[in-house]
Motif scaffolding. Structure first.
Motif, PDB file in Angstrom:
ATOM      1  N   GLY A 175       0.808  -1.212   0.000  1.00 43.69           N
ATOM      2  CA  GLY A 175       0.000   0.000   0.000  1.00 43.69           C
ATOM      3  C   GLY A 175       0.840   1.260   0.000  1.00 43.69           C
ATOM      4  O   GLY A 175       0.492   2.250  -0.648  1.00 43.69           O
ATOM      5  N   ALA A 176       1.942   1.240   0.711  1.00 46.46           N
ATOM      6  CA  ALA A 176       2.831   2.401   0.746  1.00 46.46           C
ATOM      7  C   ALA A 176       3.451   2.654  -0.616  1.00 46.46           C
ATOM      8  O   ALA A 176       3.686   3.804  -1.005  1.00 46.46           O
ATOM      9  N   GLN A 177       3.724   1.586  -1.353  1.00 45.00           N
ATOM     10  CA  GLN A 177       4.331   1.737  -2.672  1.00 45.00           C
ATOM     11  C   GLN A 177       3.402   2.470  -3.629  1.00 45.00           C
ATOM     12  O   GLN A 177       3.803   3.408  -4.309  1.00 45.00           O
ATOM     13  N   THR A 178       2.134   2.068  -3.655  1.00 47.36           N
ATOM     14  CA  THR A 178       1.205   2.704  -4.600  1.00 47.36           C
ATOM     15  C   THR A 178       0.767   4.078  -4.123  1.00 47.36           C
ATOM     16  O   THR A 178       0.659   5.015  -4.931  1.00 47.36           O
ATOM     17  N   SER A 179       0.511   4.241  -2.835  1.00 52.49           N
ATOM     18  CA  SER A 179       0.020   5.532  -2.344  1.00 52.49           C
ATOM     19  C   SER A 179       1.090   6.612  -2.428  1.00 52.49           C
ATOM     20  O   SER A 179       0.798   7.763  -2.773  1.00 52.49           O
ATOM     21  N   ASN A 220       3.248  11.415  -4.277  1.00 46.00           N
ATOM     22  CA  ASN A 220       4.543  11.968  -4.685  1.00 46.00           C
ATOM     23  C   ASN A 220       5.006  13.040  -3.700  1.00 46.00           C
ATOM     24  O   ASN A 220       5.201  14.205  -4.059  1.00 46.00           O
ATOM     25  N   PRO A 221       5.212  12.683  -2.430  1.00 45.97           N
ATOM     26  CA  PRO A 221       5.571  13.681  -1.418  1.00 45.97           C
ATOM     27  C   PRO A 221       7.022  14.125  -1.520  1.00 45.97           C
ATOM     28  O   PRO A 221       7.858  13.462  -2.136  1.00 45.97           O
ATOM     29  N   ASP A 222       7.311  15.244  -0.878  1.00 47.75           N
ATOM     30  CA  ASP A 222       8.684  15.713  -0.748  1.00 47.75           C
ATOM     31  C   ASP A 222       9.334  15.161   0.521  1.00 47.75           C
ATOM     32  O   ASP A 222      10.554  15.095   0.627  1.00 47.75           O
ATOM     33  N   LEU A 223       8.488  14.785   1.482  1.00 48.13           N
ATOM     34  CA  LEU A 223       8.945  14.195   2.730  1.00 48.13           C
ATOM     35  C   LEU A 223       7.975  13.094   3.129  1.00 48.13           C
ATOM     36  O   LEU A 223       6.752  13.295   3.092  1.00 48.13           O
ATOM     37  N   GLY A 224       8.507  11.931   3.491  1.00 46.66           N
ATOM     38  CA  GLY A 224       7.653  10.837   3.935  1.00 46.66           C
ATOM     39  C   GLY A 224       8.102  10.321   5.290  1.00 46.66           C
ATOM     40  O   GLY A 224       9.296  10.111   5.527  1.00 46.66           O
ATOM     41  N   ILE A 225       7.148  10.142   6.200  1.00 46.55           N
ATOM     42  CA  ILE A 225       7.441   9.586   7.519  1.00 46.55           C
ATOM     43  C   ILE A 225       6.462   8.455   7.806  1.00 46.55           C
ATOM     44  O   ILE A 225       5.237   8.663   7.793  1.00 46.55           O
ATOM     45  N   ALA A 226       6.985   7.265   8.026  1.00 45.57           N
ATOM     46  CA  ALA A 226       6.155   6.130   8.421  1.00 45.57           C
ATOM     47  C   ALA A 226       6.067   6.081   9.939  1.00 45.57           C
ATOM     48  O   ALA A 226       7.034   6.384  10.640  1.00 45.57           O
ATOM     49  N   THR A 282      10.269   5.626  -4.032  1.00 48.26           N
ATOM     50  CA  THR A 282       9.250   6.052  -4.978  1.00 48.26           C
ATOM     51  C   THR A 282       9.808   7.047  -5.992  1.00 48.26           C
ATOM     52  O   THR A 282      10.577   7.939  -5.639  1.00 48.26           O
ATOM     53  N   ARG A 283       9.412   6.851  -7.227  1.00 49.03           N
ATOM     54  CA  ARG A 283       9.796   7.750  -8.329  1.00 49.03           C
ATOM     55  C   ARG A 283      11.302   7.982  -8.323  1.00 49.03           C
ATOM     56  O   ARG A 283      12.080   7.050  -8.434  1.00 49.03           O
TER      57      ARG A 283
END
Length: 336
Positions: free
Chosen positions: A202-206, A211-217, A288-289
Motif C-alpha cells: 500500500g505504501a508503494q502505490t500511495s 509523490n511527497p517531498d517528505l515521507g514519515i512512516a 518512490t519515483r
C-alpha cells in the motif's frame, strides 16, 4: 485515547481485508481534512492543506494486521491454513482466531511433535467446532482469512492487545490530526495504508500517487528491555524511537536530524532505533519515483506479531506530540 486504541485494535482487518478498519478511520477524520479518497488498492488518503502548498508531506501508518488464510477443509471439518504476513507457527498453538470477523477457531497441531522447533504451518489446523466438511464450509471457505481473537487489556500505563502493529500508528496519525492547533506548514497527507505486512504494498502505490517531498512512516519497533532479549537500546516508556536503520531503509540524515531537533526543542523524550530485522512503509516510500526523503517514527512494542503486543501510553502520547510539533514547525531548510 485508550478507547480509540481499543476500537481500532479490536477491529478485524488482516492484510487484504482492511475495509472495516478503513471505514472506522474514515468516519473519524472526514470532517477534519480538506480532501479524502480511497485509491484502487484500498489506501485511505486524507489531505490537510498547509500554509504553503509548494511541498507535500506524507505520514503513513498501515491498517492491516498479520493473519491466516484457509487453504483446505478436510472431511472432518478441520481447516488447514497458511500465514498472511510474519506469524510464527509456535505462536499459534492453543490460540483462538477469528475467521471473517465472526467464526472462532482454535489452533492445534497434528499428533505428537518431539522437537517443537520443527513445527511448521502445514502441521497445524483450526478447529471451528464443525463435525463435517459441509458444516465447516457453511462458516469458512478456502481463501477466507483469520486474525488473532483477543481483546485489549488496559494495564495502566501499558496496553496489551493483538493488532497494535500497526493500529497504534493509525492512532498516532489520528491524534496528531486532532491536536494540530494551526494549519500544518506544508500540505500534509495522512495515509492509512494496506498490505504492509505482506510487502509494503500500500505504501508503494500511495506514495507514487501522492509523490511527497517528505515521507514519515509511523509503526512499532522491537525492544530490548525483556529478560534475555536481543540487545537493543529501545525500551518501553522511554519515548518514541526515531529510526536510523532497518532492513528496508537507511533513514535520510536530514529527516532523522529534523525529528531529533523537534524532540529536543520541545523537551520530548526520544530514543534512537537501529532495527536489525524488519521494515516499515518508509522502505517503499523512499524508493518512490526519483526517491523521497524519508524517515520513521516508531512506538516501542514488546511481543510483536503475537496475540499480546504491549506498548506504553506515554510513548504514544510523546510520539503524537513530536509529529504535531514537526508539522507546525518551519523546516524549509530540509528542502534546500
Amino acid at each position: 485515547m485508550k478507547e480509540l486504541i481499543r476500537e481500532l485494535v479490536e477491529t478485524y482487518g488482516p492484510s487484504g481485508h482492511e475495509d472495516i478498519v478503513r471505514e472506522v478511520i474514515k468516519g473519524k477524520i472526514e470532517d477534519k481534512v480538506d480532501k479524502i479518497r480511497t485509491d484502487s488498492l484500498g489506501n485511505l488518503i486524507a489531505l490537510k492543506k498547509g500554509k504553503d502548498s509548494s511541498k507535500k508531506v506524507m505520514l503513513a501508518a498501515h491498517m492491516d494486521e498479520i493473519g491466516l488464510i484457509a487453504t483446505h477443509i478436510d472431511d472432518n471439518g478441520f481447516v488447514r491454513f497458511s500465514n498472511v504476513g510474519g506469524i510464527s507457527p509456535h505462536m499459534l498453538l492453543g490460540t483462538r482466531v477469528l475467521f471473517n470477523g465472526e467464526t472462532v477457531g482454535v489452533i492445534d497441531k497434528e499428533g505428537k511433535l518431539d522437537d517443537i522447533s520443527k513445527l511448521k504451518h502445514e502441521k497445524l489446523y483450526a478447529d471451528i467446532g464443525a463435525t463435517s466438511k459441509e458444516e465447516a464450509e457453511a462458516k469458512v471457505k478456502v481463501g477466507d482469512t483469520a486474525s488473532y481473537y483477543r481483546q485489549m487489556d488496559d494495564l495502566g500505563d501499558r496496553i496489551v492487545s493483538k493488532a497494535i502493529d500497526d493500529r497504534i500508528g493509525c492512532v498516532v496519525l489520528l491524534e496528531t490530526l486532532n491536536r494540530l492547533k494551526n494549519k500544518p506548514t506544508y500540505d500534509t497527507y495522512f495515509v492509512f495504508t494496506v498490505q504492509e505486512e505482506v510487502g509494503l504494498r500500500g505504501a508503494q502505490t500511495s506514495s507514487f500517487g501522492v509523490n511527497p517531498d517528505l515521507g514519515i512512516a509511523v509503526d512499532v519497533t522491537l525492544t530490548g528491555d525483556m529478560p534475555e532479549a536481543q540487545r537493543m537500546e529501545v525500551g518501553l516508556g522511554k519515548g518514541p524511537a526515531i529510526k536510523i536503520k532497518d532492513n528496508s531503509v537507511l533513514v535520510h540524515p536530514q529527516v532523522k536530524n529534523l525529528m531529533i531537533d523537534i524532540a529536543e526543542e520541545n523537551n520530548i523524550p526520544y530514543q534512537l532505533e537501529v532495527l536489525v530485522a524488519g521494515g516499515t512503509d518508509a522502505g517503499a516510500i523512499h524508493l518512490t519515483r526519483e526517491g523521497i526523503r524519508s524517515g520513521a517514527l516508531s512506538i516501542p512494542c514488546r511481543y510483536v506479531h503475537s496475540p499480546s503486543e504491549m506498548v506504553d501510553i506515554n510513548d504514544i502520547d510523546n510520539g503524537i506530540e513530536l509529529l504535531t510539533n514537526l508539522l507546525e514547525s518551519n523546516y524549509t531548510g530540509l528542502f534546500e
